[in-house]
Design a protein around this motif. Sequence first.
Motif, short mmCIF file in Angstrom:
data_model
loop_
_atom_site.label_atom_id
_atom_site.label_comp_id
_atom_site.label_asym_id
_atom_site.label_seq_id
_atom_site.Cartn_x
_atom_site.Cartn_y
_atom_site.Cartn_z
N PHE A 1 0.70 -1.30 0.07
CA PHE A 1 0.12 -0.03 -0.02
C PHE A 1 0.87 1.20 0.04
O PHE A 1 0.70 2.09 -0.82
N LEU A 2 1.92 1.33 0.76
CA LEU A 2 2.84 2.51 0.96
C LEU A 2 3.63 2.68 -0.30
O LEU A 2 3.76 3.77 -0.76
N THR A 3 4.04 1.49 -0.99
CA THR A 3 4.61 1.70 -2.23
C THR A 3 3.82 2.29 -3.45
O THR A 3 4.23 3.43 -4.05
N MET A 4 2.48 2.06 -3.47
CA MET A 4 1.39 2.87 -4.17
C MET A 4 1.27 4.08 -3.94
O MET A 4 1.33 4.89 -4.77
N TYR A 5 1.21 3.99 -2.56
CA TYR A 5 0.99 5.64 -1.89
C TYR A 5 2.03 6.59 -2.21
O TYR A 5 1.94 7.69 -3.00
N PHE A 6 3.18 6.01 -2.28
CA PHE A 6 4.51 7.09 -2.47
C PHE A 6 4.37 7.34 -4.09
O PHE A 6 4.66 8.43 -4.24
N GLY A 7 4.41 6.20 -4.82
CA GLY A 7 4.39 6.45 -6.24
C GLY A 7 3.32 7.29 -6.82
O GLY A 7 3.60 8.24 -7.68
N GLU A 8 2.06 7.42 -6.30
CA GLU A 8 0.95 8.12 -6.68
C GLU A 8 1.22 9.60 -6.39
O GLU A 8 0.80 10.23 -7.11
N VAL A 9 1.76 9.89 -5.05
CA VAL A 9 1.81 11.14 -4.73
C VAL A 9 2.77 11.99 -5.96
O VAL A 9 2.44 13.15 -6.12
N SER A 10 4.00 11.21 -5.96
CA SER A 10 4.91 11.54 -6.95
C SER A 10 4.35 12.01 -8.31
O SER A 10 4.47 12.99 -9.20
N SER A 11 3.29 10.96 -8.86
CA SER A 11 2.59 10.98 -9.95
C SER A 11 1.76 12.11 -10.21
O SER A 11 1.76 12.87 -11.20
N TRP A 12 1.23 12.27 -9.04
CA TRP A 12 0.24 13.60 -8.72
C TRP A 12 0.97 14.79 -9.28
O TRP A 12 0.21 15.81 -9.63
N ILE A 13 2.12 15.00 -8.31
CA ILE A 13 2.87 16.38 -8.63
C ILE A 13 3.05 16.60 -10.15
O ILE A 13 2.82 17.38 -10.73
N THR A 14 3.44 15.52 -10.74
CA THR A 14 3.60 15.64 -12.09
C THR A 14 2.26 16.08 -12.87
O THR A 14 2.34 17.07 -13.80
N THR A 15 1.32 15.40 -12.70
CA THR A 15 -0.10 15.71 -13.12
C THR A 15 -0.35 17.37 -12.85
O THR A 15 -0.97 17.99 -13.86
N ILE A 16 -0.18 17.58 -11.46
CA ILE A 16 -0.69 19.03 -11.20
C ILE A 16 0.21 19.83 -12.26
O ILE A 16 -0.09 21.14 -12.46
N GLU A 17 1.48 19.88 -12.35
CA GLU A 17 2.32 20.75 -13.22
C GLU A 17 1.77 20.83 -14.58
O GLU A 17 1.85 21.92 -15.15
N GLU A 18 1.34 19.69 -15.01
CA GLU A 18 0.49 19.53 -16.42
C GLU A 18 -0.66 20.45 -16.40
O GLU A 18 -0.90 21.38 -17.27
N MET A 19 -1.45 20.58 -15.19
CA MET A 19 -2.72 20.96 -14.90
C MET A 19 -2.73 22.56 -14.80
O MET A 19 -3.20 23.52 -15.35
N ILE A 20 -1.59 23.23 -14.28
CA ILE A 20 -1.46 24.44 -13.83
C ILE A 20 -0.15 25.20 -14.67
O ILE A 20 -0.11 26.23 -14.68
N GLY A 21 0.20 24.30 -15.29
CA GLY A 21 1.37 24.91 -16.57
C GLY A 21 2.63 25.44 -16.14
O GLY A 21 3.35 26.47 -16.37
N ARG A 22 3.07 24.95 -14.76
CA ARG A 22 4.29 25.38 -14.32
C ARG A 22 4.93 24.26 -13.36
O ARG A 22 4.10 23.26 -12.96
N LYS A 23 6.25 24.52 -13.13
CA LYS A 23 6.89 23.49 -11.95
C LYS A 23 6.17 23.58 -10.62
O LYS A 23 5.82 24.97 -10.31
N VAL A 24 5.96 22.71 -9.87
CA VAL A 24 5.38 22.71 -8.75
C VAL A 24 6.69 22.84 -7.56
O VAL A 24 7.47 21.96 -7.94
#
Length: 506
Positions: A310-333
Amino acid sequence: MEGFDYKSYDGLGLAELVKKKEIQPKELLAEAISIIEEHNPKLNAVINKFYEKAEREAETLDLNGTFASVPMLLKDISQEIQGEKITSGSKVFQSYRAERDSEYVKQVRKTGALFVGQTNIPEFALMGITEPAFYGPTRNPWNLNHTPGGSSGGAAAAVASGMVPIAGANDGGGSIRIPGAFCGLFGLKPTRGRTPVGPNYARLWQGAAIDHILSRTVRDSAAMLDEISIFEKYAAFHAMPYQGSFLQQLQNSSDEKYTIAFSFQSPLGTEVHHECKEAVLKTVNLLESMGHNVVEIQAPVDGQKIAKSFLTMYFGEVSSWITTIEEMIGRKVKMNDVEPTTWILNLVGKATSAKEFALSLREWDKAAISMEIFHETYDFYLTPTTAFPPPKIGELEPSQSEKAAMQVTGKLGMGGLLKRIGIVEQVAENNLKRTPFTQLANLTGQPAMTVPFHLSSDGLPVGVQFMAARGREDLLFSLAGQLEQSEYWVPIQRNPFFKEKEIVMA
């Protein structure tokens, strides 16, 4: 409507009053708004309000829907309304507005429910408590010094205080069941693939996360699941269609007898509070008195491996979500765009290998197979919902030394170092020790429910959890219907935000 007590009705009860023209939709909405405005300053459950939009919709509403005119709150993540803010509990999204309705919102809207606002969540729904830096903590209606849980903590506090009878929620590791247990509510996490995830996504948290509601009555949950269970052609997972009605199954549940396995041993081998054990033993005694066959046995899975995967997925999903946020807001987080813990989880996710991630998903499948075989013998698996009663606000914050280590390594971008020395895993596992029972159902895709069956000596709710085989929400509703009639079902009216009146199910 003379003498009308809004809080005493569940969602279906309110809808029935509207259909009988005993109360008008705008009157019902006004009651909800009044109670939200009265209670929210103390609870901080609602962080965005849609009052004017709801008032306009109330004028043209189709009154034939299952929840026609029923005021409802949505969760501030994944349950988007086109053009409205959706911040996911983070300042990085403070100016973001949804481009379209989520499929969940589309389906719920068809029931006739009126969306009156959004509820508070931990940043990106990552914690089992609701204390985001951006909005501040949500408080538990049973005791304002304690958390309502998370991540659907705002939803739980709103329903438990009487603001609304139902509220949108989702569950990726216990986020419906934990706040349900902490606030004395009924909460069901459906089978993977049962409810919609689109149109922006085909899976959430690799299939671990799913949307539904929190409610005060079982029948509201069953009726809503009937309405929002759809085949979503682009979704990654599809639950086996249920040919009947969950609500009808609930209503015809009185004579069913089941074989039930139970355990109050933590799958992590960690402490379980005596109040949580007592809740299970009380439930076992009741089930036996009702004629069910109850056997003490632990689930045939490795709890440590489940937690690690569960934690492995959790860490990976948080990192993936940061990348997704950057695509959504058009800049680096940047680091200061998000909470420190979120940033560190992101760094650890970056340091997690593809091999580790793949192996973690393999553990999900192993557990799913084991539990399917288990349920060939046992209809249900009963555990505490959580290992402890609701903690106090701030109690689960990282220690000062942990915060200092996170800050230094966060600035240096040294996620690999944090992973090697185990600080983040230690913080995460310290939180999982409080809630070690809920993640299994998320990883296997099984349905699971929390039932409000105990109050601690401090007057705080304690829940018990039942899991069933994939696709068998009908069994859960059938059993819940029996349990709801028992003397052990904790009445929501006992919390300070409710009058001492019975809930009316018209």
